[in-house]
Design an enzyme around this catalytic site. Structure first.
Site, PDB file in Angstrom:
ATOM      1  N   MET A 111      14.347  -8.090   0.565  1.00  0.00           N
ATOM      2  CA  MET A 111      13.762  -7.147   1.515  1.00  0.00           C
ATOM      3  C   MET A 111      12.271  -7.354   1.775  1.00  0.00           C
ATOM      4  O   MET A 111      11.776  -7.020   2.844  1.00  0.00           O
ATOM      5  CB  MET A 111      14.028  -5.713   1.045  1.00  0.00           C
ATOM      6  CG  MET A 111      15.523  -5.394   0.963  1.00  0.00           C
ATOM      7  SD  MET A 111      15.902  -3.747   0.331  1.00  0.00           S
ATOM      8  CE  MET A 111      15.303  -2.727   1.667  1.00  0.00           C
TER       9      MET A 111
ATOM     10  N   LYS B 245       8.955   9.669  -7.394  1.00  0.00           N
ATOM     11  CA  LYS B 245       7.874   9.546  -6.418  1.00  0.00           C
ATOM     12  C   LYS B 245       8.405   9.517  -4.989  1.00  0.00           C
ATOM     13  O   LYS B 245       7.916  10.236  -4.112  1.00  0.00           O
ATOM     14  CB  LYS B 245       7.074   8.270  -6.687  1.00  0.00           C
ATOM     15  CG  LYS B 245       6.045   7.951  -5.604  1.00  0.00           C
ATOM     16  CD  LYS B 245       5.676   6.488  -5.578  1.00  0.00           C
ATOM     17  CE  LYS B 245       4.891   6.174  -4.313  1.00  0.00           C
ATOM     18  NZ  LYS B 245       4.651   4.752  -4.124  1.00  0.00           N
ATOM     19  N   ASN B 246       9.412   8.674  -4.729  1.00  0.00           N
ATOM     20  CA  ASN B 246       9.900   8.503  -3.361  1.00  0.00           C
ATOM     21  C   ASN B 246      10.513   9.792  -2.819  1.00  0.00           C
ATOM     22  O   ASN B 246      10.346  10.123  -1.644  1.00  0.00           O
ATOM     23  CB  ASN B 246      10.915   7.362  -3.303  1.00  0.00           C
ATOM     24  CG  ASN B 246      10.265   6.012  -3.549  1.00  0.00           C
ATOM     25  OD1 ASN B 246       9.057   5.865  -3.442  1.00  0.00           O
ATOM     26  ND2 ASN B 246      11.073   5.019  -3.881  1.00  0.00           N
TER      27      ASN B 246
ATOM     28  N   ASP C 246      12.880  -1.919  -5.877  1.00  0.00           N
ATOM     29  CA  ASP C 246      11.743  -1.540  -6.709  1.00  0.00           C
ATOM     30  C   ASP C 246      11.895  -1.947  -8.165  1.00  0.00           C
ATOM     31  O   ASP C 246      10.924  -1.905  -8.928  1.00  0.00           O
ATOM     32  CB  ASP C 246      11.514  -0.020  -6.638  1.00  0.00           C
ATOM     33  CG  ASP C 246      10.857   0.403  -5.331  1.00  0.00           C
ATOM     34  OD1 ASP C 246      10.322  -0.472  -4.630  1.00  0.00           O
ATOM     35  OD2 ASP C 246      10.873   1.608  -5.013  1.00  0.00           O
TER      36      ASP C 246
ATOM     37  N   ASP D  25       1.497  -0.759  -0.526  1.00  0.00           N
ATOM     38  CA  ASP D  25       1.597  -2.002  -1.284  1.00  0.00           C
ATOM     39  C   ASP D  25       1.455  -3.228  -0.387  1.00  0.00           C
ATOM     40  O   ASP D  25       1.891  -3.237   0.759  1.00  0.00           O
ATOM     41  CB  ASP D  25       2.957  -2.090  -1.981  1.00  0.00           C
ATOM     42  CG  ASP D  25       3.056  -1.120  -3.142  1.00  0.00           C
ATOM     43  OD1 ASP D  25       2.041  -0.903  -3.794  1.00  0.00           O
ATOM     44  OD2 ASP D  25       4.152  -0.587  -3.370  1.00  0.00           O
TER      45      ASP D  25
END
Length: 435
Positions: A341, A22-23, A319, A121
């Site tokens: 983070m 996805k990224n 993630d 998000d």
């Protein structure tokens, strides 16, 4: 709004093929704005966030042709820049954080770009300073309208410059890198992000005619060119989905094989799972996870409690920390999960505690998990998905739990995982999607 109804406690068995990353998809699709020629991209995951970005580019005037599942042709030869100031664009881009990466290419080609405050998000503060400071170093002027929450960048000419990024932002590096390819002169980016997504974007830009040195490192040198051409590009398998499937196998004591896992691009992810006692057999580009009734967390050499923490690449991607946290609830031993983070990403643990997990939330960044060695199975409950990664972690917990669970707001999961319920049901899961 859709809901997952999950019947937990079933062992799974079979193959799970990872989707495209996805990224990476969000980055390379934005890069198609850098050229008037046709760009072909394969292995695109057809998930909510990616399809939303494609829709934004289509409204901007990019010609988009879906050749087959996962393969798209893009041609940005006639763009309508006025669309960027429309209410429709504001609504679309606000809901997609990845849309911020259109400003680098548009600034480089047209000398200006607009973007609303991006959404995405709800995982804490995600500032955009790195993007705009980097573009300013290249000669862009930055303006912000606090009433409309709109950013505007413009320039007469981008000029190469040396810059030391204040943080190794993945999307920030991507934005600056794309702009620098068409800037006049040499740009040096120090403390650049170097994730596989950035390496793939860099390789794609080189195929388009860009001159980039230092790919894969945190020091990039870009010699600007006057124009870029078209190319063909294939997206890597999604490392986050690969990690999610490894966690699923461990939690449900299932035997799962992940073919075409992009093993050479996983970095320390496999070894990080092994530190939790999970067996992995890597065969070529496939990962086989045997069924395990128990797995034990390692300790440090001095016997102190293991810490799993995120870090910029080649460290562990943030993630996957939600997945590691869930896995630890049923391990033998204890672990400290340190999410450095994002300050709100661990707040989903209250749902796991409701299911019977033993977790101490120390602060917004740290949680201590006391594993139960699968002697006390999690219990089904009703919960809501707060973000993409926590949503999948909760889905894995529900699949391992005793009884039935419901997960609301699964649109968050759909943003990052394509047809996840269908794929898991094909190997023995019991998930019903209820609209």
């Amino acid at each position: 709004m859709a809901t997952f109804h999950i019947e937990g406690g079933h062992k799974l068995a079979g193959e799970l093929h990872p989707q495209g990353a996805k990224n990476e998809a969000l980055e390379v699709i934005c890069a198609t704005l850098l050229t008037t020629e046709q760009v072909t991209i394969s292995n695109i995951p057809e998930i909510r966030d990616v399809l939303k970005l494609i829709e934004i580019l289509t409204e901007l005037g990019v010609k988009v042709n879906r050749v087959q599942k996962g393969m798209y042709l893009f041609q940005a030869d006639q763009l309508d820049m006025h669309y960027l100031q429309s209410e429709q664009f504001a609504q679309q881009a606000t809901s997609l954080r990845g849309s911020i990466m259109i400003i680098g290419p548009l600034l480089a080609r047209f000398g200006q770009a607009y973007i609303p405050q991006p959404g995405g998000d709800k995982i804490g503060r995600r500032r955009l300073d790195t993007h705009f400071v980097g573009l300013q170093k290249l000669g862009a002027q930055f303006n912000y309208d606090p009433d409309k929450h709109f950013y505007h960048v413009e320039t007469e000419k981008l000029l190469g410059a040396y810059m030391l990024l204040d943080e190794a932002s993945v999307t920030g590096t991507a934005n600056i890198l794309m702009a620098a390819t068409l800037a006049e002169g040499t740009t040096t980016i120090y403390n650049a992000a170097c994730e596989p997504y950035l390496q793939q974007l860099s390789n794609m830009l080189v195929a388009m005619g860009a001159k980039i040195d230092g790919i894969g490192s945190n020091l990039l040198r870009i010699e600007g060119v006057s124009e870029l051409k078209g190319c063909k590009h294939t997206i890597l398998p999604d490392m986050i989905e690969v990690g999610s499937f490894i966690g699923l196998a461990a939690m449900t004591s299932s035997e799962i094989t992940i073919p075409n896992a992009g093993v050479n691009h996983l970095g320390i992810i496999p070894d990080s799972f092994k530190r939790l006692g999970i067996q992995l057999n890597i065969q070529g580009d496939s990962i086989h996870i045997p069924a395990q009734d128990s797995y034990e967390i390692e300790t440090f050499i001095d016997g102190s409690i293991m810490t799993i923490a995120d870090a910029p690449w080649p460290g562990l991607t943030p993630d996957l920390l939600s997945i590691f946290l869930v896995i630890a609830t049923q391990a033998k031993g204890s672990v400290l999960i340190h999410q450095k983070m994002f300050e709100s990403r661990l707040f989903f643990v209250d749902k796991l505690i409701d299911m019977g997990a033993q977790i101490i939330l120390c602060d917004p960044h740290r949680a201590t998990v006391i594993g139960q060695n699968k002697k006390h199975q999690l219990k089904g409950t009703t919960m809501s998905s707060p973000d993409i990664r926590a949503g999948v972690a909760l889905l894995i917990a529900a699949l391992s739990a005793q009884g039935e669970s419901k997960i609301y707001n699964i649109e968050q999961i759909d943003r990052g995982y394509e047809g996840i319920d269908q794929r898991l049901n094909s190997i023995g899961a019991k998930i019903e999607r209820v609209d």
